[in-house]
Motif scaffolding. Structure first.
Motif, short mmCIF file in Angstrom:
data_model
loop_
_atom_site.label_atom_id
_atom_site.label_comp_id
_atom_site.label_asym_id
_atom_site.label_seq_id
_atom_site.Cartn_x
_atom_site.Cartn_y
_atom_site.Cartn_z
N VAL A 26 0.85 -1.19 0.00
CA VAL A 26 0.00 0.00 0.00
C VAL A 26 0.89 1.24 0.00
CG1 VAL A 26 -1.70 1.34 1.29
CG2 VAL A 26 -1.90 -1.17 1.18
N VAL A 27 0.66 2.15 -0.94
CA VAL A 27 1.39 3.42 -1.01
C VAL A 27 0.39 4.55 -0.75
CG1 VAL A 27 2.78 4.96 -2.43
CG2 VAL A 27 3.05 2.47 -2.65
N LEU A 28 0.66 5.33 0.29
CA LEU A 28 -0.23 6.41 0.70
C LEU A 28 0.24 7.73 0.14
CD1 LEU A 28 -0.57 5.33 4.45
CD2 LEU A 28 -2.19 4.86 2.60
N GLU A 29 -0.66 8.47 -0.51
CA GLU A 29 -0.32 9.74 -1.17
C GLU A 29 -1.14 10.86 -0.55
OE1 GLU A 29 1.86 11.92 -3.16
OE2 GLU A 29 1.84 10.04 -4.33
N ASP A 30 -0.45 11.88 -0.05
CA ASP A 30 -1.10 13.00 0.62
C ASP A 30 -1.63 14.01 -0.38
OD1 ASP A 30 -2.00 14.52 2.72
OD2 ASP A 30 -0.02 15.23 3.35
N GLY A 31 -2.37 14.99 0.14
CA GLY A 31 -2.92 16.05 -0.70
C GLY A 31 -1.93 17.18 -0.93
N HIS A 32 -2.45 18.31 -1.37
CA HIS A 32 -1.63 19.50 -1.64
C HIS A 32 -2.35 20.72 -1.09
CE1 HIS A 32 0.98 22.28 -3.85
NE2 HIS A 32 -0.12 22.96 -4.11
N PRO A 33 -1.69 21.52 -0.29
CA PRO A 33 -0.31 21.36 0.17
C PRO A 33 -0.19 20.23 1.17
CG PRO A 33 -1.32 23.21 1.27
CD PRO A 33 -2.30 22.75 0.23
N SER A 34 1.00 19.63 1.24
CA SER A 34 1.20 18.46 2.08
C SER A 34 1.53 18.82 3.53
CB SER A 34 2.33 17.59 1.51
OG SER A 34 2.37 16.34 2.13
N GLU A 35 1.62 20.11 3.81
CA GLU A 35 1.81 20.63 5.16
C GLU A 35 3.02 19.98 5.83
OE1 GLU A 35 -2.09 19.89 6.71
OE2 GLU A 35 -2.96 21.55 5.59
N THR A 36 2.84 19.05 6.76
CA THR A 36 3.98 18.45 7.46
C THR A 36 4.66 17.36 6.65
OG1 THR A 36 2.53 16.85 8.56
CG2 THR A 36 2.95 18.92 9.71
N GLY A 37 4.11 17.01 5.49
CA GLY A 37 4.66 15.92 4.69
C GLY A 37 3.86 14.65 4.85
N GLY A 38 3.89 13.82 3.83
CA GLY A 38 3.09 12.60 3.85
C GLY A 38 3.50 11.61 4.92
N ILE A 39 4.80 11.54 5.23
CA ILE A 39 5.25 10.57 6.22
C ILE A 39 4.62 10.86 7.58
CG2 ILE A 39 7.22 9.69 7.52
CD1 ILE A 39 8.91 10.04 5.00
N ALA A 40 4.77 12.09 8.05
CA ALA A 40 4.23 12.44 9.36
C ALA A 40 2.71 12.32 9.39
CB ALA A 40 4.66 13.85 9.75
N ARG A 41 2.07 12.76 8.32
CA ARG A 41 0.61 12.70 8.29
C ARG A 41 0.11 11.28 8.50
NH1 ARG A 41 -4.26 14.56 6.31
NH2 ARG A 41 -5.54 12.94 5.34
N PHE A 42 0.69 10.35 7.76
CA PHE A 42 0.16 8.98 7.80
C PHE A 42 0.74 8.15 8.93
CE2 PHE A 42 -0.61 10.08 3.25
CZ PHE A 42 -2.00 9.97 3.30
N THR A 43 2.05 8.25 9.18
CA THR A 43 2.63 7.37 10.19
C THR A 43 2.23 7.78 11.60
OG1 THR A 43 4.72 8.61 10.32
CG2 THR A 43 4.59 6.82 8.71
N ASP A 44 1.94 9.06 11.80
CA ASP A 44 1.45 9.52 13.09
C ASP A 44 -0.07 9.45 13.19
OD1 ASP A 44 4.06 10.07 13.78
OD2 ASP A 44 3.92 12.22 13.36
#
Length: 281
Positions: free
Chosen positions: A75-93
């Motif tokens: 599974v690859v998770l893709e964030d929106g725009h703007p990504s604010e804190t970044g996709g890693i922090a958004r999803f892993t936290d």
């Protein structure tokens, strides 16, 4: 893009990994990444030892990725725009990570210009640039398909385009509250969408290269598609039904919650993602 085709101006005020594949053939190596693939140490100050950085082009520009869990499809998770804190922090936290990684391998990454990743080139970037970064990053990180691509908001345009360009690697696509693209936006209405605006650190040329492009010429995909619409999201079921036309195997589901469905209804989102993972296993 944390935006709505109906309420874009209000939403975008903006005040607000596995081993390297063995001896890949030339046809398997993303263009411009020959000889790349060695990870650097995590950025200084990063508390996440599992975050790795890999070069994605011949300049040595690096993007950050974090992958956990085991199994296939990935599974690859893709964030929106703007990504604010970044996709890693958004999803892993966030609240869906642990449930997903308990069942299969999951990756999140920071697109160019965000959080742990290097700045984007100072030039207008289009959809091919963005998916080229992702392709090179997954290859360099040793992550092999099939992939289930999950795109939130603007990330939905990225994952559908990736699936259209790499059908052999894609098991399924899931969209999380992704409004239909529109060809009526202008920079006069939303100047923050300009590729060189300070609020757009990845320099994506949002209006001509994403919104207008995909509104006028949607890219068909071969993979099964699940369109997940929030009851209190950025647009409604009728608007997001636009995406059903791009796949011969498309379904739409409405979940209670707002635009950030993975936070508002994590159980429902995990259920939809794992449903397609199970179907592809």
């Amino acid at each position: 893009l944390r935006r709505s085709s109906l309420l874009l101006a209000a939403v975008l005020s903006l005040s607000a990994c596995g081993e390297q594949p063995a001896n890949p053939s030339a046809s398997e190596i993303p263009p411009g990444t020959e000889g790349l693939g060695a990870a650097s140490a995590p950025p200084s100050g990063s508390a996440e030892a599992s975050i790795e950085r890999f070069a994605v082009d011949e300049t040595g520009r690096e993007l950050a990725i974090r992958c956990e869990g085991a199994g296939s499809p990935v599974v690859v998770l893709e964030d929106g725009h703007p990504s604010e804190t970044g996709g890693i922090a958004r999803f892993t936290d966030g609240p869906i990570w642990a449930d997903l990684t308990a069942e299969t391998r999951v990756c999140a990454y920071d697109r160019a210009g965000y959080a742990n990743s290097d700045p984007a080139p100072m030039e207008p970037r289009d959809a091919d640039d963005v998916i080229g970064d992702l392709e090179a990053l997954l290859w360099a990180a040793g992550e092999e398909g099939p992939f289930v691509l999950v795109g939130s908001s603007f990330g939905g345009m990225i994952v559908t385009y990736y699936a259209a360009r790499h059908p052999e690697d894609i098991a399924a696509v899931v969209l999380l509250d992704v409004p239909a693209p529109t060809d009526t936006l202008t920079l006069e209405e939303i100047p923050e969408l300009a590729w060189d605006h300070p609020s757009n650190p990845e320099h994506v040329d949002v209006i001509p290269e994403f919104e207008t492009r995909f509104a006028q010429d949607p890219e068909p995909i071969e993979a099964p598609l699940t369109v997940v619409t929030a009851t209190e999201g950025q647009s409604d079921v009728e608007d997001q039904a636009f995406w059903l036309e791009i796949s011969p195997d498309a379904t739409q589901v409405e979940l209670d919650g707002g635009h950030d469905l993975d936070f508002d209804n994590p159980a429902g989102v995990v259920e939809q993602i794992l449903r397609v993972v199970a179907a592809a296993s």
